[in-house]
Design an enzyme around this catalytic site. Structure first.
Site, PDB file in Angstrom:
ATOM      1  N   LYS A  51      35.362   8.458 -48.401  1.00  0.00           N
ATOM      2  CA  LYS A  51      34.682   9.557 -49.100  1.00  0.00           C
ATOM      3  C   LYS A  51      33.253   9.480 -48.233  1.00  0.00           C
ATOM      4  O   LYS A  51      33.448  11.251 -48.533  1.00  0.00           O
ATOM      5  CB  LYS A  51      33.745   7.728 -49.975  1.00  0.00           C
ATOM      6  N   GLN A  95      31.153   1.419 -55.650  1.00  0.00           N
ATOM      7  CA  GLN A  95      32.032   1.255 -55.454  1.00  0.00           C
ATOM      8  C   GLN A  95      32.640  -0.218 -55.938  1.00  0.00           C
ATOM      9  O   GLN A  95      32.293  -1.553 -55.944  1.00  0.00           O
ATOM     10  CB  GLN A  95      31.899   0.872 -53.971  1.00  0.00           C
ATOM     11  N   ASP A 118      32.999   9.667 -60.741  1.00  0.00           N
ATOM     12  CA  ASP A 118      34.375   8.235 -60.202  1.00  0.00           C
ATOM     13  C   ASP A 118      35.495   8.920 -62.061  1.00  0.00           C
ATOM     14  O   ASP A 118      36.152   8.328 -62.342  1.00  0.00           O
ATOM     15  CB  ASP A 118      33.754   7.048 -60.110  1.00  0.00           C
TER      16      ASP A 118
END
Length: 278
Positions: A51, A95, A118
């Site tokens: 990322k 995460q 997300d």
């Protein structure tokens, strides 16, 4: 059989995003993405590194918060509160998975919905369900991007999803429905699953079982999208028995190099979209 090249599609998307951002970055604007990672999970470390590298390619400024395994919920929420108020931060992600002592849902709910790139929050999921503009969950939206890129017809087609997770299976079904496919969702409790999958024009597999889908479970000429990523004997493989299934397909994604790169690319797209929504 056509091999769907996720690396190529992701690279093209990131290049387009970079061009969109360039004049604003040149004018001194910051499009920031903050990533919070807890603990030392090797797979999570790899994902976060990918990322950060993608942020660099696109022109997004990445902010990484690496926290110890025994961090408290309050410490994480304090960071999220700070990031919610930071005008240079347009995307925040935590995460997953988190250590067991942390309440994943509670922590994710603290992210400002406008920065939930997300697409996991009830707010974004609700907007997706209603067909409204939203930040869609990155993996299923990456799948849709691949299907669109390769001009795979969906309207009126029989689509089967294996898996019902909140991050992939459920939003995947909603996105396919939006394109007028007839969608069946199967999962670990589904009986005679092979009978259902063998009728699918489009089969999306996201269940986390190495090489679960065998050749006899796939219709001749089907489009097979393998979301799974597993490590077996030190090598990566998907949820589809690729070598034995590929020759039955019109299109198929490899693992690695299929859906994986698209997940990160769609995260970049959601972050850039958040920047332009200001």
């Amino acid at each position: 059989m056509i091999l769907i090249d996720g690396k190529k599609v992701a690279a093209e998307l990131k290049s387009d995003l970079k061009k969109e951002l360039e004049p604003f970055i040149a004018a001194g604007k910051t499009c920031g993405l903050a990533v919070i990672i807890v603990g030392e999970d090797p797979a999570s470390k790899v994902y976060v590194r990918n990322k950060i590298n993608s942020c660099r390619e696109v022109g997004i400024k990445s902010f990484s918060y690496e926290l110890p395994e025994d961090v408290s919920e309050k410490e994480i929420i304090d960071i999220i509160d700070k990031l919610n108020d930071d005008k240079d931060i347009y995307g925040i992600l935590v995460q997953l998975p988190l250590p067991k002592h942390l309440d994943e849902r509670k922590i994710l709910s603290k992210i400002d919905p406008k920065k939930d790139v997300d697409g996991f929050s009830p707010y974004q999921t609700g907007k997706l369900l209603l067909g409204e503009k939203c930040f869609p969950s990155c993996t299923p939206s990456g799948v849709m991007q691949l299907l669109k890129y390769y001009s795979v017809p969906l309207s009126g087609k029989n689509a089967v999803v294996i898996g019902r997770s909140n991050t992939v299976g459920k939003p995947m079904a909603i996105m396919l429905l939006k394109e007028n496919a007839t969608v069946t969702v199967t999962h670990s409790k589904t009986q005679n699953i092979g009978e259902i999958t063998s009728k699918a024009d489009v089969l999306v597999v996201a269940m986390g079982k190495p090489r679960f889908v065998k050749a006899d479970m796939v219709k001749d000429g089907a489009v097979v999208i393998d979301v799974g990523i597993n490590r077996v004997d030190g090598k990566l493989c998907g949820d589809v028995d690729f070598e034995n299934v590929k020759d039955k397909c019109s299109y198929i994604t490899p693992v690695p190099g299929g859906v994986g790169p698209m997940t990160v690319a769609m995260l970049m797209k959601n972050t850039v979209d958040a920047f332009f929504m200001e």
